[in-house]
Design an enzyme around this catalytic site. Structure first.
Site, short mmCIF file in Angstrom:
data_model
loop_
_atom_site.label_atom_id
_atom_site.label_comp_id
_atom_site.label_asym_id
_atom_site.label_seq_id
_atom_site.Cartn_x
_atom_site.Cartn_y
_atom_site.Cartn_z
N GLY A 26 0.82 -1.21 0.00
CA GLY A 26 0.00 0.00 0.00
C GLY A 26 0.85 1.25 0.00
O GLY A 26 2.05 1.22 0.29
N CYS A 64 7.00 -0.55 6.14
CA CYS A 64 6.47 0.65 5.50
C CYS A 64 7.49 1.14 4.49
O CYS A 64 8.69 1.17 4.78
CB CYS A 64 6.23 1.73 6.56
N LEU A 65 7.03 1.53 3.31
CA LEU A 65 7.94 2.01 2.27
C LEU A 65 8.68 3.28 2.71
O LEU A 65 9.73 3.61 2.17
CB LEU A 65 7.17 2.27 0.98
N HIS A 95 -2.85 0.41 8.57
CA HIS A 95 -1.55 1.03 8.32
C HIS A 95 -1.69 2.25 7.40
O HIS A 95 -1.18 3.34 7.70
CB HIS A 95 -0.60 -0.01 7.71
N GLU A 96 -2.40 2.07 6.28
CA GLU A 96 -2.52 3.18 5.32
C GLU A 96 -3.37 4.32 5.88
O GLU A 96 -3.06 5.50 5.67
CB GLU A 96 -3.09 2.68 3.99
#
Ligand code: NI
Length: 160
Positions: free
Chosen positions: A46, A87-88, A129-130
């Site tokens: 995401g 997480c990115l 998360h998003e």
């Protein structure tokens, strides 16, 4: 615009409250397209608009298909799961994070139509998360601890 740069680490944009989307126009559509293109490029479950420096309540999830969410909020959360989360915007790190095991999310699609979505397990985790990104929150705020490489390489050793 196409590919965008994903903000990482201590970038202040990751800690800000994003604004509600009111115009479901071409500009929103290109934001959603850019998020999808960027996520596809880097690979991940995401991506939220603040991660590319756009403080709008917009995010996408790509788990068994692409989900676009505008102005999402969780209306039901139940159960509990504990597991690995990355997480990115925090590359190379993984946290051990508790999340609800099931959530119901209300949102709008890219045309402003109201939608209701359900997520269980990993999808529920991704929703949580998003959505947190839209309020300037990162998983590190609620994690129990970072996981070690050894733990991540030996999933069989994980407790039930
Ligand atoms: Ni993230």
């Amino acid at each position: 615009m196409g590919l965008r740069t994903i903000l990482t680490g201590d970038d202040p944009a990751l800690r800000k409250q994003s604004r509600v989307v009111t115009n479901f126009d071409k500009r929103l559509h290109s934001l959603l397209d850019d998020l999808a293109e960027t996520l596809e490029q880097v690979g991940g479950a995401g991506l939220a608009a603040p991660q590319i420096g756009v403080l709008r309540r917009v995010c996408i999830i790509n788990i068994d298909g692409l989900i676009e969410l505008c102005n999402p909020h969780i209306v039901v959360a139940d159960g509990e799961q504990e597991g690995a989360e990355g997480c990115l915007s925090l590359p190379g790190k993984t946290g051990l994070v508790k999340r609800p095991n099931h959530v119901t999310v209300e949102a709008q699609d890219r045309n402003g139509k109201h939608i209701t979505l359900e997520g269980e397990g990993f999808l529920a985790r991704a929703f949580c998360h998003e959505l947190d990104h839209l309020d300037g929150k990162l998983y590190t705020d609620i994690m129990e601890r970072f996981m070690t490489i050894e733990e991540l390489l030996e999933p069989d050793e994980e407790e039930e």
